[in-house]
Design a protein around this motif. Structure first.
Motif, PDB file in Angstrom:
ATOM      1  N   ARG A 297       0.815  -1.214   0.000  1.00  0.00           N
ATOM      2  CA  ARG A 297       0.000   0.000   0.000  1.00  0.00           C
ATOM      3  C   ARG A 297       0.853   1.271   0.000  1.00  0.00           C
ATOM      4  O   ARG A 297       0.312   2.367  -0.008  1.00  0.00           O
ATOM      5  N   MET A 298       2.147   1.133  -0.007  1.00  0.00           N
ATOM      6  CA  MET A 298       3.018   2.304  -0.045  1.00  0.00           C
ATOM      7  C   MET A 298       3.022   2.884  -1.459  1.00  0.00           C
ATOM      8  O   MET A 298       3.188   2.149  -2.431  1.00  0.00           O
ATOM      9  N   PRO A 299       2.827   4.208  -1.613  1.00  0.00           N
ATOM     10  CA  PRO A 299       2.886   4.825  -2.942  1.00  0.00           C
ATOM     11  C   PRO A 299       4.191   4.466  -3.650  1.00  0.00           C
ATOM     12  O   PRO A 299       5.259   4.459  -3.035  1.00  0.00           O
ATOM     13  N   SER A 300       4.092   4.166  -4.923  1.00  0.00           N
ATOM     14  CA  SER A 300       5.280   3.721  -5.655  1.00  0.00           C
ATOM     15  C   SER A 300       6.391   4.767  -5.647  1.00  0.00           C
ATOM     16  O   SER A 300       7.576   4.424  -5.734  1.00  0.00           O
ATOM     17  N   SER A 301       6.021   6.044  -5.524  1.00  0.00           N
ATOM     18  CA  SER A 301       7.046   7.097  -5.486  1.00  0.00           C
ATOM     19  C   SER A 301       7.863   7.071  -4.196  1.00  0.00           C
ATOM     20  O   SER A 301       8.918   7.709  -4.111  1.00  0.00           O
ATOM     21  N   ASN A 302       7.399   6.346  -3.183  1.00  0.00           N
ATOM     22  CA  ASN A 302       8.127   6.245  -1.914  1.00  0.00           C
ATOM     23  C   ASN A 302       8.996   4.991  -1.826  1.00  0.00           C
ATOM     24  O   ASN A 302       9.771   4.841  -0.877  1.00  0.00           O
ATOM     25  N   LEU A 303       8.844   4.085  -2.776  1.00  0.00           N
ATOM     26  CA  LEU A 303       9.566   2.814  -2.692  1.00  0.00           C
ATOM     27  C   LEU A 303      11.079   3.010  -2.723  1.00  0.00           C
ATOM     28  O   LEU A 303      11.815   2.322  -2.014  1.00  0.00           O
ATOM     29  N   ARG A 304      11.549   3.938  -3.552  1.00  0.00           N
ATOM     30  CA  ARG A 304      12.989   4.188  -3.607  1.00  0.00           C
ATOM     31  C   ARG A 304      13.489   4.777  -2.294  1.00  0.00           C
ATOM     32  O   ARG A 304      14.643   4.553  -1.897  1.00  0.00           O
TER      33      ARG A 304
END
Length: 365
Positions: A297-304
């Motif tokens: 559920r973490m926004p993909s922009s936060n994965l990095r």
């Protein structure tokens, strides 16, 4: 391929396995990485909408022209980018409201891409719960290709011939992936009478699968439209399937009866693809598969941003963290599939699985 795992620091407190994920998730929350990024997703949506409008305008401006094949390729890319957006929303990454996420994903996925949200969600949720687990993950279930050693037995004739060469056939066969996705959408709507919002799903898919080809015919005539759609289908299938394949194929397969805690189940079966932020865009964040599986559920922009925390934590717990470049990942996939198809007894003989069975500390393979 690089697999990073460091021995547990001397004197470190041993945390029970069922507590490890909680500890990691608390670190991610403390870093402020679990919150929604609605603004970022709205910018992505607006940019994609403008790109679709531009491609449609170019399609009508060109008329009956060979350049329409290039526009078909552009649409294949845009449909895949839209699928990434629908994927994130289906994972509840866009809005705080589950209902808003569901309808956003349904509109983008069904109406724009031509998928069935209900079918995809059911299939994808099983995959996330049991990635690369034999008998539980539909993504490695038997089909045209064989992903599990032993499933190739009994295949004769053309299917037996194909199995022995399936690694080399893998990428060309991805060109047919779009047909499979559209077929499953139609089949699910027709057969699944208990489907949630069945009428809406069917209507949205019908508009997409009838309307877009009709638009192409109106812009360039039937013959060029056929060629245009052929390119669009091939590019969409290869791009879409090629973005998901490197994440798990050729990684450890877990026996159905093997008990593994959530953290290790997700990390040991997932592979990241290097390449920085350009790769983040190209693969819609799926290149950070380890982090995505840990925090769906973490926004993909936060994965990095969470990646350093995950790598550090895996090193502390002596859990292999795997990442490689895109070309190398496909080499791994092709070799693995060929070995499975040829009937090798141990194409997935993985020390990690043996260690998990015995309870020994997990070390890099």
């Amino acid at each position: 391929m690089t697999t990073t795992a460091a021995p547990r620091p001397t004197g470190a407190r041993s945390t029970p396995p069922n507590r490890d994920y909680f500890e990691l998730s608390e670190r991610a929350k403390a870093a402020g990485l679990m919150g929604r990024r609605v603004g970022t997703y709205m910018v992505r949506t607006a940019s994609l909408a403008l790109a679709f409008l531009g491609a449609t305008a170019a399609m009508f401006a060109l008329g009956s022209s060979p350049w329409q094949l290039a526009i078909g390729g552009v649409f294949g890319i845009l449909f895949t980018q839209a699928a990434f957006l629908a994927h994130d929303s289906a994972h509840q990454q866009v809005f705080a409201s589950g209902r808003r996420n569901e309808w956003f994903s349904r509109i983008v996925g069904n109406l724009v891409v031509g998928l069935s949200l209900a079918w995809w969600t059911r299939k994808h949720n099983k995959h996330h719960a049991h990635p690369n687990t034999i008998g539980k993950d539909g993504d490695i279930a038997g089909g045209v290709l064989v992903f599990v050693p032993g499933d190739e037995k009994g295949r004769t004739g053309f299917m037996g011939w194909l199995a022995k060469r399936q690694g080399w056939a893998f990428i060309p066969m991805l060109s047919l992936f779009a047909f499979v996705l559209h077929f499953e959408a139609i089949s699910s709507v027709v057969k699944n009478r208990k489907m949630k919002h069945r009428v809406a799903e069917g209507l949205l898919v019908a508009i997409r699968l009838i309307g877009f080809p009709a638009l192409a015919v109106a812009a360039m005539g039937p013959l060029w439209a056929l060629a245009f759609l052929g390119v669009q289908f091939a590019v969409f299938g290869i791009y879409m399937g090629g973005s998901f394949a490197p994440n798990h194929k050729g990684m450890a397969l877990l026996p159905e009866d093997l008990e593994v805690d959530y953290l290790r189940r997700q990390v040991l079966t997932s592979r990241n693809i290097t390449g920085g932020r350009p790769m983040d865009w190209a693969m819609g964040g799926l290149n950070l598969q380890v982090e995505h599986h840990l925090f769906p559920r973490m926004p993909s922009s936060n994965l990095r941003k969470v990646r350093p925390l995950v790598k550090e934590f895996c090193a502390e717990k002596n859990i292999p963290y795997t990442e490689t470049d895109l070309v190398t990942s496909y080499g791994i996939i092709i070799r693995y599939l060929n070995r499975v198809g040829l009937g090798y007894a141990d194409p997935m003989d993985c020390p990690i699985v043996s260690q998990l069975r015995t309870g020994a500390p997990v070390r890099a393979a």
